[in-house]
Design an enzyme around this catalytic site. Structure first.
Site, short mmCIF file in Angstrom:
data_model
loop_
_atom_site.label_atom_id
_atom_site.label_comp_id
_atom_site.label_asym_id
_atom_site.label_seq_id
_atom_site.Cartn_x
_atom_site.Cartn_y
_atom_site.Cartn_z
N HIS A 1 5.65 -10.66 -10.35
CA HIS A 1 5.86 -9.41 -9.62
C HIS A 1 6.88 -9.69 -8.51
CE1 HIS A 1 4.77 -6.25 -6.68
NE2 HIS A 1 4.23 -5.60 -7.67
N ASP B 1 -0.63 -15.94 -6.98
CA ASP B 1 -0.68 -14.50 -6.79
C ASP B 1 -1.86 -13.99 -7.61
OD1 ASP B 1 -0.49 -11.79 -7.12
OD2 ASP B 1 1.65 -11.75 -7.57
N GLN C 1 -3.80 -9.50 -9.72
CA GLN C 1 -4.37 -8.91 -10.94
C GLN C 1 -5.50 -9.75 -11.54
OE1 GLN C 1 -3.71 -5.94 -11.85
NE2 GLN C 1 -1.75 -5.52 -10.85
N LYS D 1 -6.86 -3.02 -5.39
CA LYS D 1 -6.88 -3.08 -6.85
C LYS D 1 -8.28 -3.39 -7.37
CE LYS D 1 -2.08 -4.73 -7.08
NZ LYS D 1 -1.31 -3.56 -7.48
N CYS E 1 7.63 -3.31 -10.92
CA CYS E 1 7.99 -4.32 -9.91
C CYS E 1 8.16 -5.70 -10.56
CB CYS E 1 6.94 -4.40 -8.80
SG CYS E 1 6.72 -2.85 -7.95
#
Ligand code: 7TS
Length: 407
Positions: A121, A198, A201, A224, A361
């Site tokens: 991302h 990261d 997700q 999220k 993104c």
């Protein structure tokens, strides 16, 4: 609790959009919020809204206890050792920027390497691009396999003794790929680099244990995973955080302030300059309770069923390409023939179905896929097989609508 019962806990999902029941398939952008989180925020503002860490009045004490209680929930959620290792941030983006600007500034010099992947991302690309430019360092990419996965042989080849930082997404927001973080971390450490992850997700969808991942930093966002927008967290290994300089200076983060010199609070507060995101953090804590109570075995199993069912239902659609590996988290990114993804999303929206269209993104990944944009359905705990039936039927309508494209 099954998905239909869970859906009832999300008030927003009980509505019609464009004359059809809302089918929300954009949880990778942001998830909807369960009633428990909404009530927690409401309770904060109605009953004990106050600033934290100052004063002795009763409301302030309740707010501080709740805010710091939320930090403890994040610690337990990630299986970190200490609350000192949990810094509240605005989200994944600010967490990764904190690592790049603070740790990166002090540990990366000219000619050093920073290693990422082309599937990242933008939030896990640009902070490193900027750092590399500031320092004259080299930004290197681990190449991807044809199905959008990472081969450890390539990881071994890309990371060298000049590598100072490796930063990789745990789960792809476009392909759903689940990356082998613990293996990559071992290779990073063997070469003397640190490993940042990261987790935007992954934290909402699969069990995260920073010890099993073996990472040094882990960034994720509350919004999220059922939490409010504007709040997330950075886990950092204590020895590293202790030596890092703050990047936001001002109130809250100081110990002593003189006319020409100041000292900082201890961890983690030295990184939380200004009035913190109090309501957000408290709501984040409620979201963590919510997903933890559902249980990650159940969440993972449910999303796997939704992904399998999507492949089954969408397989019949001629001209539909699904990107990414078979083994994945709850994300299905696709291209419908020559129809522009924005047109697909517009037809679906008329049916009450919310998907995202665009570059997600991840422009370097779009380039790698050789597309300008894609449409994406992303799932969460409240989605049902009926939602996927609606998606499949909506795509048939889109095909009919743009029929000439296929003739
Ligand atoms: N990393 C990944 C893997 C993401 O998917 C996102 C947001 C971010 C970082 C940034 O998170 P933030 O909370 O700081 O904004 N992803 C998406 C998306 O896929 N569609 O909209 C936002």
């Amino acid at each position: 609790m099954n998905a239909k019962e869970i859906k009832k806990l999300f008030p927003i999902l009980d509505q019609q959009v464009n004359g059809n029941p809302l089918v929300y398939l954009d949880s990778a952008a942001t998830s909807q919020k369960p009633i428990q989180v909404i009530e927690k925020l409401d309770d904060y503002y109605r009953r004990y809204n106050s600033n934290v860490h100052r004063g002795v009045h009763t409301l302030g004490t309740i707010a501080t206890d709740e805010y710091e209680g939320a930090r403890e929930k994040v610690r337990a959620f990630l299986n970190a050792d200490e609350v000192a290792e949990i810094v509240f941030t605005r989200g994944t983006t600010t967490a990764l920027n904190l690592v790049a600007q603070s740790y990166g500034n002090d540990h990366v010099s000219e000619g050093d390497e920073i290693v990422i992947t082309p599937m990242e991302h933008h939030s896990n690309i640009i902070p490193w691009q900027q750092l590399a430019k500031r320092k004259g360092a080299v930004l290197k990419y681990i190449p991807l396999q044809a199905d959008g996965t990472i081969d450890l042989v390539d990881v071994e080849k890309t990371i060298t003794e000049r590598t100072k930082i490796v930063s990789v997404m745990h789960v792809s927001n476009v392909l759903g790929t689940i990356n082998p973080i613990s293996d990559i971390a071992k290779i990073a450490h063997k070469n003397g680099a640190i490993m940042a992850v990261d987790g935007a997700q992954s934290a909402p969808h699969i069990e995260v244990d920073i010890k099993e991942l073996g990472c040094d930093f882990f960034a994720f966002s509350g919004h999220k995973m059922g939490g409010p927008t504007g709040i997330g967290a950075l886990y950092g290994r204590k020895e590293l955080l202790e030596k890092m300089e703050p990047i936001d200076f001002g109130g809250e983060m100081i110990d002593f302030v003189g006319l020409h010199d100041s000292t900082w609070k201890e961890l983690p507060w030295k990184f939380e300059g200004g009035t913190p995101i109090i309501a957000g953090a408290i709501g984040f804590g409620a979201a963590i309770d919510f997903v933890s109570d559902l249980g990650f075995n159940e969440i993972e199993q449910h999303e796997k069923e939704l992904v399998d069912y999507s492949f089954e239902r969408l397989a019949d659609l001629k001209d539909l390409t699904i990107f990414g590996p078979k083994e994945r988290a709850g994300v299905v990114t696709f291209q419908l023939g020559d129809v522009h993804p924005h047109d697909v999303a517009t037809v679906l929206d008329a049916e009450g179905i919310a998907v995202r269209a665009g570059h997600h993104c991840a422009q370097p990944l779009m380039k790698w896929l050789n597309v300008v944009a894609t449409a994406r359905a992303s799932y969460y705990v409240y989605n049902t097989k009926e939602d996927i039936d609606a998606l499949a039927n909506g795509l048939v309508k889109a095909k009919e609508y743009f029929g000439d494209v296929f003739s």
